[in-house]
Design a protein around this motif. Structure first.
Motif, PDB file in Angstrom:
ATOM      1  N   HIS A 161      30.381  44.460  37.330  1.00  0.00           N
ATOM      2  CA  HIS A 161      31.395  45.182  38.097  1.00  0.00           C
ATOM      3  C   HIS A 161      31.392  44.673  39.534  1.00  0.00           C
ATOM      4  CE1 HIS A 161      33.136  49.291  39.552  1.00  0.00           C
ATOM      5  NE2 HIS A 161      34.082  48.401  39.326  1.00  0.00           N
ATOM      6  N   GLU A 163      33.062  45.619  42.485  1.00  0.00           N
ATOM      7  CA  GLU A 163      33.875  46.728  42.967  1.00  0.00           C
ATOM      8  C   GLU A 163      34.782  46.287  44.112  1.00  0.00           C
ATOM      9  OE1 GLU A 163      31.467  50.185  43.585  1.00  0.00           O
ATOM     10  OE2 GLU A 163      33.216  51.507  43.634  1.00  0.00           O
ATOM     11  N   ARG A 165      36.314  43.682  44.527  1.00  0.00           N
ATOM     12  CA  ARG A 165      37.476  42.948  44.016  1.00  0.00           C
ATOM     13  C   ARG A 165      38.247  43.751  42.971  1.00  0.00           C
ATOM     14  NH1 ARG A 165      37.939  39.422  48.047  1.00  0.00           N
ATOM     15  NH2 ARG A 165      36.531  37.638  47.975  1.00  0.00           N
ATOM     16  N   ASP A 166      37.790  44.965  42.686  1.00  0.00           N
ATOM     17  CA  ASP A 166      38.457  45.811  41.698  1.00  0.00           C
ATOM     18  C   ASP A 166      38.445  45.161  40.303  1.00  0.00           C
ATOM     19  OD1 ASP A 166      39.739  48.166  40.963  1.00  0.00           O
ATOM     20  OD2 ASP A 166      41.753  47.368  41.324  1.00  0.00           O
ATOM     21  N   VAL A 167      37.319  44.488  40.012  1.00  0.00           N
ATOM     22  CA  VAL A 167      37.237  43.666  38.808  1.00  0.00           C
ATOM     23  C   VAL A 167      36.031  44.069  37.963  1.00  0.00           C
ATOM     24  CG1 VAL A 167      36.473  41.350  38.157  1.00  0.00           C
ATOM     25  CG2 VAL A 167      38.499  41.617  39.588  1.00  0.00           C
ATOM     26  N   LEU A 168      36.246  44.143  36.654  1.00  0.00           N
ATOM     27  CA  LEU A 168      35.153  44.351  35.700  1.00  0.00           C
ATOM     28  C   LEU A 168      35.149  43.171  34.731  1.00  0.00           C
ATOM     29  CD1 LEU A 168      32.945  46.414  34.755  1.00  0.00           C
ATOM     30  CD2 LEU A 168      34.660  47.292  33.145  1.00  0.00           C
ATOM     31  N   GLU A 209      35.973  52.425  37.468  1.00  0.00           N
ATOM     32  CA  GLU A 209      37.378  52.081  37.609  1.00  0.00           C
ATOM     33  C   GLU A 209      37.502  50.633  38.014  1.00  0.00           C
ATOM     34  OE1 GLU A 209      40.012  54.745  39.189  1.00  0.00           O
ATOM     35  OE2 GLU A 209      38.934  56.512  38.476  1.00  0.00           O
ATOM     36  N   ALA A 210      38.473  49.944  37.407  1.00  0.00           N
ATOM     37  CA  ALA A 210      38.728  48.553  37.760  1.00  0.00           C
ATOM     38  C   ALA A 210      40.162  48.234  37.393  1.00  0.00           C
ATOM     39  CB  ALA A 210      37.773  47.616  37.016  1.00  0.00           C
ATOM     40  N   TRP A 212      41.328  45.383  37.173  1.00  0.00           N
ATOM     41  CA  TRP A 212      41.304  44.175  36.358  1.00  0.00           C
ATOM     42  C   TRP A 212      40.085  44.212  35.451  1.00  0.00           C
ATOM     43  CZ3 TRP A 212      45.427  40.936  36.855  1.00  0.00           C
ATOM     44  CH2 TRP A 212      46.197  41.057  38.018  1.00  0.00           C
ATOM     45  N   VAL A 213      40.330  44.344  34.157  1.00  0.00           N
ATOM     46  CA  VAL A 213      39.245  44.181  33.184  1.00  0.00           C
ATOM     47  C   VAL A 213      39.404  42.774  32.603  1.00  0.00           C
ATOM     48  CG1 VAL A 213      38.231  44.996  31.025  1.00  0.00           C
ATOM     49  CG2 VAL A 213      39.185  46.648  32.663  1.00  0.00           C
ATOM     50  N   THR A 222      45.051  45.451  32.447  1.00  0.00           N
ATOM     51  CA  THR A 222      45.310  46.112  33.729  1.00  0.00           C
ATOM     52  C   THR A 222      45.691  47.583  33.540  1.00  0.00           C
ATOM     53  OG1 THR A 222      47.598  45.327  33.646  1.00  0.00           O
ATOM     54  CG2 THR A 222      46.033  43.967  34.870  1.00  0.00           C
TER      55      THR A 222
END
Ligand code: ZN
Ligand code: ZN
Length: 245
Positions: A161, A163, A165-168, A209-210, A212-213, A222
């Motif tokens: 994760h 965080e 970058r809002d990315v998982l 929360e992300a 972008w998965v 998304t």
């Protein structure tokens, strides 16, 4: 290609690895197949970076289509390669792949095998030395990903994760394409060792929360982490290799 600021993907979506960039330094997440080395150089060049800017290779799990060029990066560039402690033996080639069958198979599987054939994926190059990590740690590499252990696909499968970058980066704990039959949507990946455990493990993503998965196979998801998990749970007891409704 850029996924979002500071996060890039190698390849077209069939077999993915990712670059996470922070302050000009790069972490490689997963290493595709050996033949993806040239894609790595090209993607680095496209963002104005070289191998000199890469600091680490982090693996989401030990499967051969994720460790591809890791050994080359380690031996030629001295880059550290790390993986969850429960997949270290798999990455080193000391244990057999625990994965089971791939669920329903269609014509799309030929594309995957052809990809493997043309990218050196049929002969895996195991990693001579790996360092290991456990659940919950924040890795001291560019992007500072936090590890979320998601056992099931393999015992040591883990999501990373990022965080900021809002990315998982979720490896094969969740796929958005079945390489076996081409179906799309969030699903448990084909060739998962223990699908029931893999579905149960997704509960560990509660509260994560992300936007972008990013899976090991398929396009980014998304629609939110919780919605992906909901769809997989709704798809039945294995959810493997078919789209979750
Ligand atoms: Zn895998
Ligand atoms: Zn894979």
């Amino acid at each position: 290609m850029q996924i979002t600021k500071g996060v890039h993907r190698l390849g077209s979506g069939l077999v993915n690895s990712y670059l996470v960039e922070e302050a000009g330094l790069v972490t490689i997440v997963d290493a595709g197949m050996p033949g993806n080395w040239s894609d790595l150089l090209a993607e680095l060049a496209s963002i104005g970076r070289t191998l000199d800017d890469v600091r680490a290779v982090v693996l989401t799990h030990g499967h051969s289509d994720h460790i591809g060029y890791a050994e080359r990066a380690r031996t030629e560039r001295g880059l550290p390669v790390s993986v969850h402690e429960l997949d270290a033996a798999l990455a080193r080639g000391e244990v057999k792949n625990p994965a089971r069958g791939g669920g329903p198979v269609g014509i799309a599987v030929l594309r995957f095998f052809w990809y493997g054939l043309t990218h050196g994926g049929l002969k895996s190059v195991h990693v001579g030395e790996v360092s290991t990590f456990g659940d919950g740690v924040v890795l001291d590499v560019p992007g500072a990903p936090r590890v979320i252990h998601l056992p099931g696909h393999t015992p040591g499968s883990a999501a990373l994760h990022v965080e900021a970058r809002d990315v998982l980066l979720i490896g094969d704990a969740l796929s958005t394409v079945a390489v076996t039959n081409g179906s799309t949507g969030p699903m448990i990946a084909p060739y998962t060792a223990d699908p029931a455990a893999a579905i149960a493990a997704l509960g560990r993503l509660d509260g994560i929360e992300a936007g972008w998965v990013l899976p090991g196979h398929g396009q980014p998801w998304t629609g939110g982490v919780a919605e992906a998990v909901r769809r997989i749970r709704a798809a039945g007891p294995d959810g493997m290799g078919r789209p979750a409704a």
